[in-house]
Design a protein around this motif. Structure first.
Motif, PDB file in Angstrom:
ATOM      1  N   ALA A 197       2.564   6.868  -6.909  1.00 46.15           N
ATOM      2  CA  ALA A 197       1.519   7.742  -7.445  1.00 46.15           C
ATOM      3  C   ALA A 197       1.820   9.221  -7.260  1.00 46.15           C
ATOM      4  O   ALA A 197       1.117  10.073  -7.817  1.00 46.15           O
ATOM      5  N   ARG A 198       2.856   9.548  -6.530  1.00 46.88           N
ATOM      6  CA  ARG A 198       3.172  10.955  -6.298  1.00 46.88           C
ATOM      7  C   ARG A 198       3.570  11.640  -7.611  1.00 46.88           C
ATOM      8  O   ARG A 198       4.342  11.082  -8.400  1.00 46.88           O
ATOM      9  N   PRO A 199       3.080  12.845  -7.842  1.00 45.40           N
ATOM     10  CA  PRO A 199       3.333  13.531  -9.118  1.00 45.40           C
ATOM     11  C   PRO A 199       4.819  13.712  -9.434  1.00 45.40           C
ATOM     12  O   PRO A 199       5.208  13.699 -10.600  1.00 45.40           O
ATOM     13  N   ARG A 200       5.641  13.894  -8.412  1.00 49.43           N
ATOM     14  CA  ARG A 200       7.059  14.142  -8.644  1.00 49.43           C
ATOM     15  C   ARG A 200       7.913  12.882  -8.589  1.00 49.43           C
ATOM     16  O   ARG A 200       9.147  12.981  -8.604  1.00 49.43           O
ATOM     17  N   LEU A 231       4.374  -3.276  -8.672  1.00 53.40           N
ATOM     18  CA  LEU A 231       5.369  -2.882  -9.669  1.00 53.40           C
ATOM     19  C   LEU A 231       5.011  -3.415 -11.051  1.00 53.40           C
ATOM     20  O   LEU A 231       5.195  -2.717 -12.065  1.00 53.40           O
ATOM     21  N   ALA A 232       4.497  -4.638 -11.111  1.00 51.21           N
ATOM     22  CA  ALA A 232       4.104  -5.228 -12.392  1.00 51.21           C
ATOM     23  C   ALA A 232       2.962  -4.436 -13.016  1.00 51.21           C
ATOM     24  O   ALA A 232       2.961  -4.165 -14.227  1.00 51.21           O
ATOM     25  N   ALA A 233       1.979  -4.062 -12.186  1.00 49.56           N
ATOM     26  CA  ALA A 233       0.835  -3.306 -12.701  1.00 49.56           C
ATOM     27  C   ALA A 233       1.254  -1.940 -13.232  1.00 49.56           C
ATOM     28  O   ALA A 233       0.667  -1.434 -14.189  1.00 49.56           O
ATOM     29  N   PRO A 244       0.288   4.487 -10.658  1.00 47.75           N
ATOM     30  CA  PRO A 244      -0.949   3.876 -10.161  1.00 47.75           C
ATOM     31  C   PRO A 244      -2.099   4.871 -10.245  1.00 47.75           C
ATOM     32  O   PRO A 244      -1.914   6.073 -10.097  1.00 47.75           O
ATOM     33  N   SER A 245      -3.277   4.328 -10.489  1.00 48.90           N
ATOM     34  CA  SER A 245      -4.464   5.190 -10.578  1.00 48.90           C
ATOM     35  C   SER A 245      -5.623   4.527  -9.872  1.00 48.90           C
ATOM     36  O   SER A 245      -5.801   3.297  -9.952  1.00 48.90           O
ATOM     37  N   ASP A 246      -6.424   5.308  -9.183  1.00 49.51           N
ATOM     38  CA  ASP A 246      -7.619   4.791  -8.522  1.00 49.51           C
ATOM     39  C   ASP A 246      -8.872   5.007  -9.339  1.00 49.51           C
ATOM     40  O   ASP A 246      -9.971   4.720  -8.898  1.00 49.51           O
ATOM     41  N   ARG A 260       0.834  -1.205   0.000  1.00 51.22           N
ATOM     42  CA  ARG A 260       0.000   0.000   0.000  1.00 51.22           C
ATOM     43  C   ARG A 260       0.872   1.260   0.000  1.00 51.22           C
ATOM     44  O   ARG A 260       0.609   2.209  -0.741  1.00 51.22           O
ATOM     45  N   LEU A 261       1.911   1.248   0.815  1.00 46.54           N
ATOM     46  CA  LEU A 261       2.817   2.392   0.858  1.00 46.54           C
ATOM     47  C   LEU A 261       3.539   2.582  -0.472  1.00 46.54           C
ATOM     48  O   LEU A 261       3.741   3.720  -0.931  1.00 46.54           O
ATOM     49  N   LEU A 262       3.933   1.480  -1.088  1.00 40.53           N
ATOM     50  CA  LEU A 262       4.617   1.549  -2.381  1.00 40.53           C
ATOM     51  C   LEU A 262       3.706   2.174  -3.431  1.00 40.53           C
ATOM     52  O   LEU A 262       4.125   3.056  -4.197  1.00 40.53           O
ATOM     53  N   ARG A 263       2.488   1.721  -3.477  1.00 40.31           N
ATOM     54  CA  ARG A 263       1.532   2.267  -4.440  1.00 40.31           C
ATOM     55  C   ARG A 263       1.368   3.781  -4.256  1.00 40.31           C
ATOM     56  O   ARG A 263       1.350   4.549  -5.226  1.00 40.31           O
TER      57      ARG A 263
END
Length: 355
Positions: A119-122, A154-156, A348-350, A112-115
């Motif tokens: 996802a952070r813009p920078r 990471l694969a996704a 990643p995208s929700d 969860r933390l990795l995702r």
């Protein structure tokens, strides 16, 4: 010495490097349990779950091939006596000896933390390394499956990944790794330190049998996953006589490259290693340490960038020459650096979760 059987370290000596107080007798049952019940015959492994805020660790070291890594476990049940990560337990007021092997810590929220971090813009895409501190496929991965969960993220995202392990358990995730390899997104460095099972049991008491590691190299290679055989550490008068045989065996199993690092003994690892030598190889303990010091500038350990991973002096030069010749004999012309693609990354995208 209680707990010796099945463990790497011969003691649980506390570290004084961080000025942490050692446990003193306080009148509870722990002070007298061995006198009453006799020495314990089996050391139990305990696992503590940690709550972390981030999961990617970054470094600017000039002599390692990655700048960011994931370490979902602290401590390692494999019990490798030479492990340079042992001193990390001292920061938690635990022993780099037996505590490192038996008092383990996990980060169950790692995926969860990795995702969230990806996802952070920078966020800037750089290969993420797993297994750079402790093994991501040590036995408790079978229960927690944290490494697998991180690989799924990471694969996704089609993010490049480098895995370092000495366990054949890595093949359990071939369903994820093979498709990533087809996109040039993953490589595995599999550590094989000896072909002698008896020596392996002493060096790495709870790590998989050498035969299983060679089988893992073959399975990964046949699935299209590039494998670097990491023949590390090289320990003088302990496993250095196997260099040519190890290169041959790993290349025949399918390794695309072969790398090596001379043994490193930082901080509390040096005294633990000396006691291990006295226990298992008293006939050559002095010789081993003398040769280690000859490649470490006269010290037990050399922490300097540029030389800490290579060693220095005639003996270190001889190790490199033997590896170069052995690799060339089997058609291998690189030292383990495998390029992975960074241009395929998709954050990643929700958005899909709205439907």
């Amino acid at each position: 010495m209680p707990f010796k059987n099945g463990r790497g370290a011969t003691n649980n000596q506390a570290s004084t490097r961080f000025n942490l107080a050692q446990r003193e007798a306080d009148g509870d049952w722990l002070d007298e349990f061995e006198e009453i019940d006799g020495p314990a015959s089996k050391l139990r492994t305990t696992v503590t779950e940690l709550k972390s805020k981030t999961i990617i660790t970054r470094n600017s070291s000039p002599d390692i091939g990655f700048s960011q890594s994931i370490n979902a476990f602290a401590g390692c049940e494999h019990g490798c006596i030479y492990c340079f990560a042992r001193p990390t337990h001292a920061r938690m007021d635990l022993s780099p000896g037996l505590d490192f092997e038996s008092r383990l810590f996990v980060k169950p929220e790692a995926a969860r933390l990795l995702r969230a971090e990806l996802a952070r813009p920078r966020y800037v895409v750089r290969t993420i390394a797993m297994g750079t501190n402790t093994d991501p496929y040590q036995p408790i991965e079978g229960r927690y499956r944290i490494t697998r969960a991180c690989i799924e993220v990471l694969a996704a995202c089609r993010h490049p990944l480098m895995i370092t392990t000495k366990s054949d358990r890595v093949t359990r995730d071939l369903d994820l790794l093979a498709p990533m390899a087809a996109q040039e997104l993953v490589a595995v460095a599999l550590s094989v330190t000896s072909l002698d099972p008896a020596l392996s049991r002493k060096l790495e008491p709870r790590a998989p049998h050498p035969r299983k590691r060679l089988a893992a190299i073959r399975a990964l290679s046949e699935a299209g996953v590039p494998v670097n055989a990491c023949i590390s550490p090289i320990i003088p008068a302990i496993n250095d006589m196997e260099i040519e045989a190890l290169v041959e065996a790993t290349v025949e199993a399918g390794a695309r490259s072969v790398s090596n690092i001379p043994v490193r003994l930082p901080f509390e690892v040096a005294p633990l290693f000396r006691e291990w030598l006295a226990e298992h190889f008293p006939d050559r303990a002095d010789k081993v340490m003398h040769q280690i010091q000859s490649i470490r500038g006269g010290r037990d350990n050399d922490p300097d960038f540029g030389t800490r991973m290579r060693g220095q002096g005639p003996y270190a030069d001889l190790i490199r020459l033997r590896f170069d010749k052995a690799r060339a004999r089997h058609g291998i012309h690189n030292d383990g650096r495998i390029s992975l693609r960074k241009d395929l990354f998709v954050p990643p995208s929700d958005q899909g979760r709205l439907f």
